[in-house]
Design a protein around this motif. Structure first.
Motif, mmCIF file in Angstrom:
data_model
loop_
_atom_site.group_PDB
_atom_site.id
_atom_site.type_symbol
_atom_site.label_atom_id
_atom_site.label_comp_id
_atom_site.label_asym_id
_atom_site.label_seq_id
_atom_site.Cartn_x
_atom_site.Cartn_y
_atom_site.Cartn_z
ATOM 1 N N ILE A 184 -55.301 -51.861 -15.629
ATOM 2 C CA ILE A 184 -56.409 -52.818 -15.633
ATOM 3 C C ILE A 184 -57.619 -52.168 -16.289
ATOM 4 N N GLN A 185 -58.342 -52.948 -17.104
ATOM 5 C CA GLN A 185 -59.527 -52.465 -17.787
ATOM 6 C C GLN A 185 -60.758 -53.269 -17.384
ATOM 7 N N HIS A 186 -61.856 -52.545 -17.135
ATOM 8 C CA HIS A 186 -63.166 -53.128 -16.856
ATOM 9 C C HIS A 186 -64.201 -52.404 -17.716
ATOM 10 N N PRO A 187 -65.370 -53.006 -17.917
ATOM 11 C CA PRO A 187 -66.450 -52.268 -18.586
ATOM 12 C C PRO A 187 -66.842 -51.039 -17.756
ATOM 13 N N GLN A 188 -66.954 -49.898 -18.391
ATOM 14 C CA GLN A 188 -67.322 -48.684 -17.667
ATOM 15 C C GLN A 188 -68.694 -48.841 -17.012
ATOM 16 N N ALA A 189 -69.598 -49.585 -17.672
ATOM 17 C CA ALA A 189 -70.934 -49.793 -17.100
ATOM 18 C C ALA A 189 -70.849 -50.490 -15.743
ATOM 19 N N MET B 265 -56.648 -42.839 -12.781
ATOM 20 C CA MET B 265 -57.831 -43.563 -13.228
ATOM 21 C C MET B 265 -58.495 -42.810 -14.375
ATOM 22 N N CYS B 266 -58.808 -43.503 -15.463
ATOM 23 C CA CYS B 266 -59.343 -42.891 -16.677
ATOM 24 C C CYS B 266 -60.729 -43.463 -16.989
ATOM 25 N N PRO B 267 -61.792 -42.796 -16.560
ATOM 26 C CA PRO B 267 -63.140 -43.277 -16.902
ATOM 27 C C PRO B 267 -63.377 -43.174 -18.407
ATOM 28 N N GLY B 268 -64.029 -44.177 -18.959
ATOM 29 C CA GLY B 268 -64.345 -44.147 -20.382
ATOM 30 C C GLY B 268 -63.137 -43.875 -21.249
ATOM 31 N N GLY B 269 -62.002 -44.487 -20.892
ATOM 32 C CA GLY B 269 -60.747 -44.145 -21.546
ATOM 33 C C GLY B 269 -60.065 -45.300 -22.259
ATOM 34 N N TYR B 270 -58.785 -45.102 -22.523
ATOM 35 C CA TYR B 270 -57.989 -46.044 -23.305
ATOM 36 C C TYR B 270 -56.651 -46.264 -22.605
ATOM 37 N N VAL B 271 -56.103 -47.456 -22.768
ATOM 38 C CA VAL B 271 -54.707 -47.705 -22.411
ATOM 39 C C VAL B 271 -53.871 -47.378 -23.635
ATOM 40 N N VAL B 272 -52.799 -46.610 -23.448
ATOM 41 C CA VAL B 272 -52.013 -46.142 -24.588
ATOM 42 C C VAL B 272 -50.569 -46.622 -24.484
ATOM 43 N N ASN B 273 -49.982 -46.882 -25.637
ATOM 44 C CA ASN B 273 -48.547 -47.162 -25.711
ATOM 45 C C ASN B 273 -47.820 -45.836 -25.530
ATOM 46 N N ALA B 274 -47.118 -45.683 -24.407
ATOM 47 C CA ALA B 274 -46.472 -44.426 -24.041
ATOM 48 C C ALA B 274 -44.949 -44.531 -24.091
ATOM 49 N N SER B 275 -44.426 -45.370 -24.972
ATOM 50 C CA SER B 275 -42.981 -45.608 -25.055
ATOM 51 C C SER B 275 -42.242 -44.381 -25.584
ATOM 52 N N SER B 276 -40.978 -44.278 -25.174
ATOM 53 C CA SER B 276 -40.144 -43.178 -25.677
ATOM 54 C C SER B 276 -38.739 -43.628 -26.060
ATOM 55 N N GLU B 277 -38.425 -44.916 -25.871
ATOM 56 C CA GLU B 277 -37.114 -45.437 -26.256
ATOM 57 C C GLU B 277 -37.304 -46.713 -27.073
ATOM 58 N N GLN B 278 -36.444 -46.889 -28.057
ATOM 59 C CA GLN B 278 -36.531 -48.062 -28.915
ATOM 60 C C GLN B 278 -36.309 -49.338 -28.099
ATOM 61 N N GLY B 279 -37.078 -50.381 -28.419
ATOM 62 C CA GLY B 279 -36.904 -51.668 -27.758
ATOM 63 C C GLY B 279 -37.451 -51.716 -26.342
ATOM 64 N N MET B 280 -38.233 -50.713 -25.944
ATOM 65 C CA MET B 280 -38.825 -50.677 -24.608
ATOM 66 C C MET B 280 -40.290 -50.292 -24.736
#
Length: 544
Positions: A305-310, A347-362
């Motif tokens: 889930i993402q919210h404004p850091q402010a 929890m990642c303050p001032g961060g990003y959601v990342v695509n962390a995939s490691s298998e094709q099609g998932m």
């Protein structure tokens, strides 16, 4: 040495302020404080927007008459008069709580120990063994961290996945592309936690990791640290091979005698550390075929889930922007009406959601922050525990197949990109068509998708209620335009590879280690487990 606890100062104070506070607490002159070491620093925001740091400090005194107080008894008598003036002070014997490596064993090694995996467990195990003369060989399927960074950035930009080197695999492990958080709940009577933090500091982390309540490094800094650790392992006689996946074990009458690599060659050894990480699904399958004792275990799945850091800053600090102590974080738990516990994770303050995939099609997601935590959004995983009773299938790899099922559905919902849905649409069971005021901060492409279709209904219900409940703690947490992304399926290993008190599998010479083996839950605990396994090997064998 005198230890002072609960020493409080305003956030943004100077070093001069700290020394003055110590002197005032002890009822002595500042010039008598020879030096002060911060042992612990935590934030006190109970009177927001006034913020304070609460410290535990070790102070060493410069005595007024050194000749008079040369012997220990006289020195302590003098210090006792100061401590009586400060109820929050006590004696500390320097070095008493320090870490000590084990004494070497008597058996001879026929070949260097082989460590499979260069994540925190593997790297710390290798470093400790290298420092004590065991010349370990580390085998890592992924790339070194410099090339790995380029490969991951290419994947985020194009969607072209390298199954052997990605956010999950490569030098530094999965934690390299995360926030670099170093806090842990593992009890530490032997000093391994402090040792791990000191090693991170030695190789480039800031001094604060040694005493902050929630220390973090940041992805950008962590990459340099793991590279320096690798260089030190090599300097001490160890070896690290990248692009070298272990595809099989060589066994002889219940004892390991080597490994087979993806290049078709074999390496002889009688000591193998399995520091494979929580995403080494093909390795889990190989171990199952080889009859290595293992079982499915509980883990957790959910969404980001993402919210404004402010908004988070205002809720936690009473103001939207702060120079100190930096972007605010949170830790939340909620019990849903169906009995499921929902909690925030990574929890990642001032961060990003990342695509962390490691298998094709998932598709799987994770969270990441850079050292400065200067991104526009705060993000966190909101997850629900699942047990072997919750997911279909039987056997030790049932949890792996459950993860794959969720990740395939997430991949379909986003058509290969990170599927995104606004919170109110998630509750209403409809696909989002437009953003609100929260703009996604992503590493990797994203698209609107039906996240309510990805997770089982019981988990979807629990998450919906949990977010609403968290809104009672942090106003705006349940705002309609909060951005959800999924699926968070790699919170921990779905497998436990069994080991005994000597850290050894029923197959002799095989040492399951770290998060992938089911014995850790983050960078610090994985590193600590790597140290424990290094101790187990060293206590049995002589150095090479």
């Amino acid at each position: 040495m005198i230890r002072i606890t609960q020493l409080k100062l305003p956030v943004g104070h100077t070093e001069e302020d700290l020394y003055q506070k110590i002197a005032k607490t002890l009822g002595t002159d500042k010039k008598n404080i020879k030096c002060a070491h911060i042992r612990r620093q935590s934030l006190d925001a109970r009177k927001k927007p006034e913020l304070f740091y609460s410290y535990t400090i070790d102070a060493e005194l410069s005595l007024p008459n050194e000749k008079r107080y040369q012997n220990t008894a006289a020195r302590r008598k003098y210090e006792k008069t100061l401590i009586q003036k400060a109820k929050n002070a006590q004696y500390v014997i320097p070095g008493k709580d320090g870490y000590r490596f084990v004494e070497p064993g008597e058996q001879k090694l026929s070949a260097p120990p082989v460590i499979v995996g260069a994540g925190p467990a593997g790297l710390f195990c290798a470093l400790m063994l290298a420092r004590h003369g065991y010349c370990p060989l580390v085998l890592e399927r992924g790339q070194d961290v410099l090339h790995r960074q380029k490969t991951v950035e290419h994947f985020w930009q194009t969607g072209q996945l390298d199954p052997l080197s990605n956010v999950q695999f490569g030098e530094g492990g999965a934690g390299t592309f995360s926030d670099g958080k170093l806090n842990t709940l593992v009890k530490d009577p032997c000093g391994r936690n402090r040792l791990v933090l000191e090693i991170f500091r030695e190789f480039g982390a800031e001094e604060g990791v040694l005493y902050q309540n929630k220390p973090h490094i940041g992805t950008d800094v962590l990459c340099h640290i793991v590279r320096r650790m690798r260089q030190e392992i090599i300097r001490l006689g160890g070896e690290i091979r990248f692009g070298c996946q272990v595809t099989d074990l060589l066994l002889d009458q219940g004892q390991v005698c080597g490994v087979v690599t993806g290049q078709g060659g074999s390496i002889s050894t009688h000591s193998i550390v399995l520091a494979i990480g929580h995403s080494a699904r093909d390795t889990f399958s190989m171990l199952q075929k080889r009859g290595i004792p293992m079982s499915a275990k509980a883990f957790a799945v959910g969404l980001r889930i993402q919210h404004p850091q402010a908004m988070i800053n205002y809720a936690q600090y009473g103001k939207e922007t702060v120079d100190f102590p930096g972007a605010a974080d949170y830790k939340l738990t909620w019990k849903a009406s169906n009995g499921r516990g929902v909690y925030s994770f990574c929890m990642c303050p001032g961060g990003y959601v990342v695509n962390a995939s490691s298998e094709q099609g998932m598709l799987a997601v994770n969270g990441m922050s850079y050292h400065d935590r200067a991104g526009l959004n705060a993000n966190s995983a909101l997850i629900v525990t699942v047990t072997p009773e919750d997911y279909p299938g039987e056997g030790s790899l049932a949890g792996v197949e459950f993860q794959r099922m969720l990740e395939k559905q997430a991949f379909r919902e986003g058509n290969g990109k990170i599927p995104v849905q606004l919170y109110q649409d998630f509750l209403d069971g409809k696909e989002s068509v437009a953003l609100g005021d929260v703009v996604p901060q992503m590493k990797g492409g994203w698209a609107f998708g039906r996240l309510h279709q990805v997770l089982p209904s019981a988990l979807t219900k629990a998450l919906g209620e949990g977010i609403r409940g968290f809104g009672q703690v942090i106003p705006g947490f349940d705002r309609a335009d909060a951005v959800l992304a999924g699926v968070e399926s790699r919170s921990s290993s779905p497998v436990r590879i069994w080991r005994d008190e000597q850290m050894e599998s029923a197959v002799k010479g095989l040492y399951p280690c770290g998060e992938g083996a089911g014995y850790a839950g983050g960078i610090t605990s994985a590193a600590m487990d790597g140290v424990r396994v290094a101790e187990a090997i060293a206590s049995r064998y002589q150095p090479l």
